[in-house]
Design a protein around this motif. Structure first.
Motif, PDB file in Angstrom:
ATOM      1  N   ARG A 101     -52.562  24.641   2.808  1.00 33.62           N
ATOM      2  CA  ARG A 101     -53.103  25.753   2.038  1.00 33.62           C
ATOM      3  C   ARG A 101     -54.547  26.031   2.463  1.00 33.62           C
ATOM      4  O   ARG A 101     -54.950  27.180   2.636  1.00 33.62           O
ATOM      5  CB  ARG A 101     -53.033  25.420   0.549  1.00 33.62           C
ATOM      6  CG  ARG A 101     -52.639  26.594  -0.327  1.00 33.62           C
ATOM      7  CD  ARG A 101     -52.489  26.182  -1.778  1.00 33.62           C
ATOM      8  NE  ARG A 101     -51.217  25.523  -2.033  1.00 33.62           N
ATOM      9  CZ  ARG A 101     -51.067  24.291  -2.431  1.00 33.62           C
ATOM     10  NH1 ARG A 101     -52.118  23.514  -2.622  1.00 33.62           N
ATOM     11  NH2 ARG A 101     -49.863  23.784  -2.637  1.00 33.62           N
ATOM     12  N   GLU A 105     -55.982  29.482   4.325  1.00 33.95           N
ATOM     13  CA  GLU A 105     -57.081  30.286   3.810  1.00 33.95           C
ATOM     14  C   GLU A 105     -58.148  30.517   4.879  1.00 33.95           C
ATOM     15  O   GLU A 105     -58.857  31.532   4.856  1.00 33.95           O
ATOM     16  CB  GLU A 105     -57.717  29.601   2.597  1.00 33.95           C
ATOM     17  CG  GLU A 105     -56.819  29.520   1.378  1.00 33.95           C
ATOM     18  CD  GLU A 105     -56.610  30.879   0.707  1.00 33.95           C
ATOM     19  OE1 GLU A 105     -57.253  31.856   1.152  1.00 33.95           O
ATOM     20  OE2 GLU A 105     -55.805  30.944  -0.236  1.00 33.95           O
ATOM     21  N   LYS A 111     -52.789  33.533   3.808  1.00 28.65           N
ATOM     22  CA  LYS A 111     -53.200  33.206   2.447  1.00 28.65           C
ATOM     23  C   LYS A 111     -52.595  31.871   2.040  1.00 28.65           C
ATOM     24  O   LYS A 111     -51.536  31.476   2.548  1.00 28.65           O
ATOM     25  CB  LYS A 111     -52.732  34.293   1.473  1.00 28.65           C
ATOM     26  CG  LYS A 111     -53.262  35.690   1.749  1.00 28.65           C
ATOM     27  CD  LYS A 111     -52.681  36.672   0.755  1.00 28.65           C
ATOM     28  CE  LYS A 111     -53.152  38.095   1.018  1.00 28.65           C
ATOM     29  NZ  LYS A 111     -52.531  39.055   0.073  1.00 28.65           N
ATOM     30  N   GLU A 113     -51.117  31.343  -0.623  1.00 33.32           N
ATOM     31  CA  GLU A 113     -49.835  31.642  -1.260  1.00 33.32           C
ATOM     32  C   GLU A 113     -48.686  31.655  -0.256  1.00 33.32           C
ATOM     33  O   GLU A 113     -47.529  31.411  -0.619  1.00 33.32           O
ATOM     34  CB  GLU A 113     -49.896  32.989  -1.981  1.00 33.32           C
ATOM     35  CG  GLU A 113     -50.810  33.014  -3.193  1.00 33.32           C
ATOM     36  CD  GLU A 113     -52.266  33.258  -2.819  1.00 33.32           C
ATOM     37  OE1 GLU A 113     -52.571  33.315  -1.601  1.00 33.32           O
ATOM     38  OE2 GLU A 113     -53.091  33.385  -3.735  1.00 33.32           O
ATOM     39  N   ASP A 114     -49.001  31.929   1.015  1.00 33.29           N
ATOM     40  CA  ASP A 114     -47.962  31.928   2.043  1.00 33.29           C
ATOM     41  C   ASP A 114     -47.341  30.536   2.179  1.00 33.29           C
ATOM     42  O   ASP A 114     -46.133  30.389   2.361  1.00 33.29           O
ATOM     43  CB  ASP A 114     -48.532  32.371   3.397  1.00 33.29           C
ATOM     44  CG  ASP A 114     -49.016  33.812   3.357  1.00 33.29           C
ATOM     45  OD1 ASP A 114     -48.431  34.618   2.609  1.00 33.29           O
ATOM     46  OD2 ASP A 114     -49.969  34.134   4.081  1.00 33.29           O
ATOM     47  N   ASP A 116     -47.305  28.246  -0.214  1.00 42.34           N
ATOM     48  CA  ASP A 116     -46.555  27.974  -1.445  1.00 42.34           C
ATOM     49  C   ASP A 116     -45.169  28.614  -1.395  1.00 42.34           C
ATOM     50  O   ASP A 116     -44.173  27.991  -1.786  1.00 42.34           O
ATOM     51  CB  ASP A 116     -47.318  28.505  -2.661  1.00 42.34           C
ATOM     52  CG  ASP A 116     -48.640  27.781  -2.866  1.00 42.34           C
ATOM     53  OD1 ASP A 116     -48.734  26.608  -2.456  1.00 42.34           O
ATOM     54  OD2 ASP A 116     -49.570  28.393  -3.421  1.00 42.34           O
ATOM     55  N   ARG A 117     -45.114  29.858  -0.905  1.00 42.10           N
ATOM     56  CA  ARG A 117     -43.824  30.548  -0.818  1.00 42.10           C
ATOM     57  C   ARG A 117     -42.905  29.861   0.188  1.00 42.10           C
ATOM     58  O   ARG A 117     -41.696  29.743  -0.036  1.00 42.10           O
ATOM     59  CB  ARG A 117     -44.035  32.014  -0.430  1.00 42.10           C
ATOM     60  CG  ARG A 117     -44.508  32.888  -1.587  1.00 42.10           C
ATOM     61  CD  ARG A 117     -44.380  34.361  -1.241  1.00 42.10           C
ATOM     62  NE  ARG A 117     -45.335  34.741  -0.206  1.00 42.10           N
ATOM     63  CZ  ARG A 117     -46.546  35.218  -0.456  1.00 42.10           C
ATOM     64  NH1 ARG A 117     -46.951  35.365  -1.709  1.00 42.10           N
ATOM     65  NH2 ARG A 117     -47.347  35.564   0.522  1.00 42.10           N
TER      66      ARG A 117
END
Length: 228
Positions: A101, A105, A111, A113-114, A116-117
């Motif tokens: 993560r 960033e 991101k 979030e990428d 996490d997805r």
């Protein structure tokens, strides 16, 4: 005997790195037996540019000449695949979602979030990704890393990796065993598959970049004050 074997193994040797790889692979198998096939495939997992489409047929060809049995070739290449995959799994565990993560960033257009997805998707569909991914050039190695990041249970990862690798390895080992001196015919079809995979990957990356740039551009427009 080894020199003769190497010369016969690569009848169309053109001095390319693939021919050199074929020579080295057969030499390794001649020296340490079927364990050499396993070692070569373990290295192929760690270094995806090394094509299993060359290494595996060499195991089949060497088995056809009686250096070891076909069963030994299949077993050892599968063991090598699993060992190499677990090394990459360990790298995934070491990286972890939190570290990835932070890296995301820091990278342009990415991101946190990428990550996490991606992890969420892998948790849901990971079994299929690991099993079928073992039959796709390049991705057959890389798929082990997200498995480690998502902490897929070791027993599950091991079984899926062994099953998928056994299917892939059997196809190419048997091809080398049956084709004998004409093993290089396999390269033509394997190259087509590999180029197709690379083309799809490049297209997917290009699509991601375009979508992300458009998204960022739209976000900036929305944040601009009226009349700016």
């Amino acid at each position: 005997m080894t020199d003769t074997l190497l010369h016969a193994t690569t009848p169309t040797s053109d001095g390319s790195w693939l021919s050199a790889l074929a020579d080295w692979t057969v030499s390794l198998m001649e020296v340490i037996g079927p364990a050499g096939a396993g070692a070569a495939i373990a290295l192929e997992n760690l270094f995806p540019p090394l094509p299993s489409e060359v290494v595996l047929p060499m195991a089949g060809l060497t088995a056809s000449r009686g250096s070891f049995t076909l069963a030994e070739a299949l077993i050892w290449t599968t063991v090598g695949s699993v060992v190499g995959a677990f090394v990459l799994y360990g790298i995934g565990v070491w990286l972890g979602a939190a570290r990835l993560r932070r890296i995301a960033e820091w990278m342009p257009l990415m991101k946190g979030e990428d990550v996490d997805r991606t992890v969420a998707w892998f948790v849901k569909h990971g079994w299929a990704a690991v099993f079928f991914g073992r039959m796709i050039p390049i991705f057959r190695s890389l798929i082990s890393i997200p498995a480690g990041v998502s902490r897929m249970p070791l027993w599950k990862f091991g079984l899926l990796t062994a099953a998928g690798s056994a299917v892939w390895n059997t196809i190419f080992v048997m091809a080398g065993y049956l084709l004998g001196e004409n093993w290089h015919v396999i390269e033509r079809y394997a190259d087509i598959l590999q180029y197709f995979v690379i083309a799809v990957a490049v297209a997917a990356i290009a699509w991601f970049v375009v979508v992300r740039i458009r998204s960022l551009a739209g976000y900036r427009r929305e944040r601009q004050p009226d009349g700016a």
